[in-house]
Design a protein around this motif. Structure first.
Motif, PDB file in Angstrom:
ATOM      1  N   ALA A 193       2.165  -1.024 -11.211  1.00  0.00           N
ATOM      2  CA  ALA A 193       3.310  -2.076 -11.296  1.00  0.00           C
ATOM      3  C   ALA A 193       3.839  -1.831 -12.460  1.00  0.00           C
ATOM      4  O   ALA A 193       3.478  -1.059 -13.371  1.00  0.00           O
ATOM      5  CB  ALA A 193       2.780  -3.558 -11.214  1.00  0.00           C
ATOM      6  N   HIS A 242       5.874  -7.217 -12.897  1.00  0.00           N
ATOM      7  CA  HIS A 242       6.146  -6.830 -11.621  1.00  0.00           C
ATOM      8  C   HIS A 242       7.489  -6.762 -11.077  1.00  0.00           C
ATOM      9  O   HIS A 242       7.855  -7.005  -9.729  1.00  0.00           O
ATOM     10  CB  HIS A 242       5.251  -7.378 -10.424  1.00  0.00           C
ATOM     11  CG  HIS A 242       3.802  -7.395 -10.624  1.00  0.00           C
ATOM     12  ND1 HIS A 242       2.742  -7.913  -9.714  1.00  0.00           N
ATOM     13  CD2 HIS A 242       3.116  -6.822 -11.634  1.00  0.00           C
ATOM     14  CE1 HIS A 242       1.661  -7.771 -10.082  1.00  0.00           C
ATOM     15  NE2 HIS A 242       1.802  -7.053 -11.377  1.00  0.00           N
ATOM     16  N   GLU A 274       3.209  -2.454  -6.373  1.00  0.00           N
ATOM     17  CA  GLU A 274       3.608  -3.958  -6.449  1.00  0.00           C
ATOM     18  C   GLU A 274       4.772  -4.097  -7.000  1.00  0.00           C
ATOM     19  O   GLU A 274       5.288  -3.416  -7.877  1.00  0.00           O
ATOM     20  CB  GLU A 274       2.280  -4.591  -7.448  1.00  0.00           C
ATOM     21  CG  GLU A 274       1.049  -4.816  -6.810  1.00  0.00           C
ATOM     22  CD  GLU A 274       0.343  -5.848  -7.600  1.00  0.00           C
ATOM     23  OE1 GLU A 274      -0.128  -6.908  -7.033  1.00  0.00           O
ATOM     24  OE2 GLU A 274       0.037  -5.412  -8.722  1.00  0.00           O
TER      25      GLU A 274
END
Length: 295
Positions: A214, A232, A259
């Protein structure tokens, strides 16, 4: 909830996957992109019926799913919420995900649910509580749970275990698996001025079944030192890609999720990151085979 065509979990392949977002439902259903798997947050699908379930059912017919929980509050100093656990059990029975994971964190106190994943002190008392909760979850679900390493900003003075020793002991006591979040490793190591590559070296990699990648936000603390926030909301950082390559050289190819939970970009952007993860996996495997042949 409408049942997918198969009630048997599909194995999550050692490929790149993407977190499923509503913005991409139609693209995925209509275009059927070549992607290894999708991961969904369990709490987003605990309601009954509606468009989210219709799309998820259609996607589940074509792709393996990984289910990622954020609400069990595994590290909380209180009993697990049995109603939440039952909703989770029903969701797993419906969609038969290949993997289920949760966080080494707590997010509830009293009757309140906090919109954050808060760290756990690494003490004997916390270890016993986390292990007890994981045992309860695995017994209720009838399957193994993966535990994700946290992103942290400070260390508890009261901790008597290192994070790595704590996680290893949880695995030993419960038989749970692990989800290695490489961005969390980099965030925590930067914030606490530790070596992220040394963390990977000492991690119980034999128990890792999934990896997360992420983006994070760069900031500074009140002393001007680097402070990373696990947001994120942006692409995977180059340093996280380097750390990921280092990790998969040791694990071999492994299910790897991109993510993105805020500022979600168009589908091709996330697909490109999943493809990059696969390229790194192939390169790591090729290098390992070359080293073995040279011996």
């Amino acid at each position: 909830m409408s049942l997918p065509s198969s009630s048997t979990p599909d194995r999550i392949p050692a490929r790149g996957g993407v977190g499923l977002k509503a913005e991409h439902y139609r693209t995925i259903v209509e275009q059927r992109p070549d992607i290894g798997f999708f991961e969904v947050h369990a709490e987003n699908y605990m309601g009954a019926g509606g468009p989210p379930h219709r799309y998820l059912s259609a996607i589940r017919e074509r792709y393996p799913l990984s289910l990622h929980g954020v609400g069990l509050s595994i590290g909380a100093d209180r009993p697990l919420d049995q109603e939440h656990l039952e909703r989770l059990r029903r969701l797993i029975r419906c969609y038969a995900p290949g993997l289920f994971s949760e966080h080494l964190a707590w997010s509830s106190h009293g009757g309140a649910f906090l919109n954050d994943l808060l760290p756990v002190p690494y003490t004997g008392q916390a270890l016993a509580r986390v292990a007890e909760h994981i045992d309860q979850v695995q017994d209720a679900l009838g399957r193994q749970m993966l535990l994700e390493n946290p992103s942290t900003y400070l260390a508890f003075a009261e901790s008597t275990y290192s994070e790595l020793d704590f996680i290893a002991e949880v695995v030993r006591r419960t038989g749970c698996g692990l989800l290695l979040d490489v961005n969390n490793v980099y965030v925590a190591s930067t914030n606490q001025q530790c070596d992220p590559f040394g963390y990977i070296d000492a991690y119980p990699l034999a128990h890792v079944h999934e990896v997360h990648l992420a983006g994070h936000t760069q900031d500074a603390d009140d002393k001007g030192r680097p402070l990373l926030i696990d947001t994120h909301n942006r692409p995977v950082d180059d340093m996280v890609w380097d750390l990921y390559a280092y990790a998969v050289a040791r694990t071999g190819p492994i299910a790897t999720l991109i993510e993105r939970d805020a500022d979600v970009p168009p589908w091709p952007v996330l697909k490109d990151e999943a493809d990059r993860a696969e390229t790194i996996m192939v390169a790591a495997q090729t290098k390992a085979v070359g080293h073995a042949a040279a011996r």
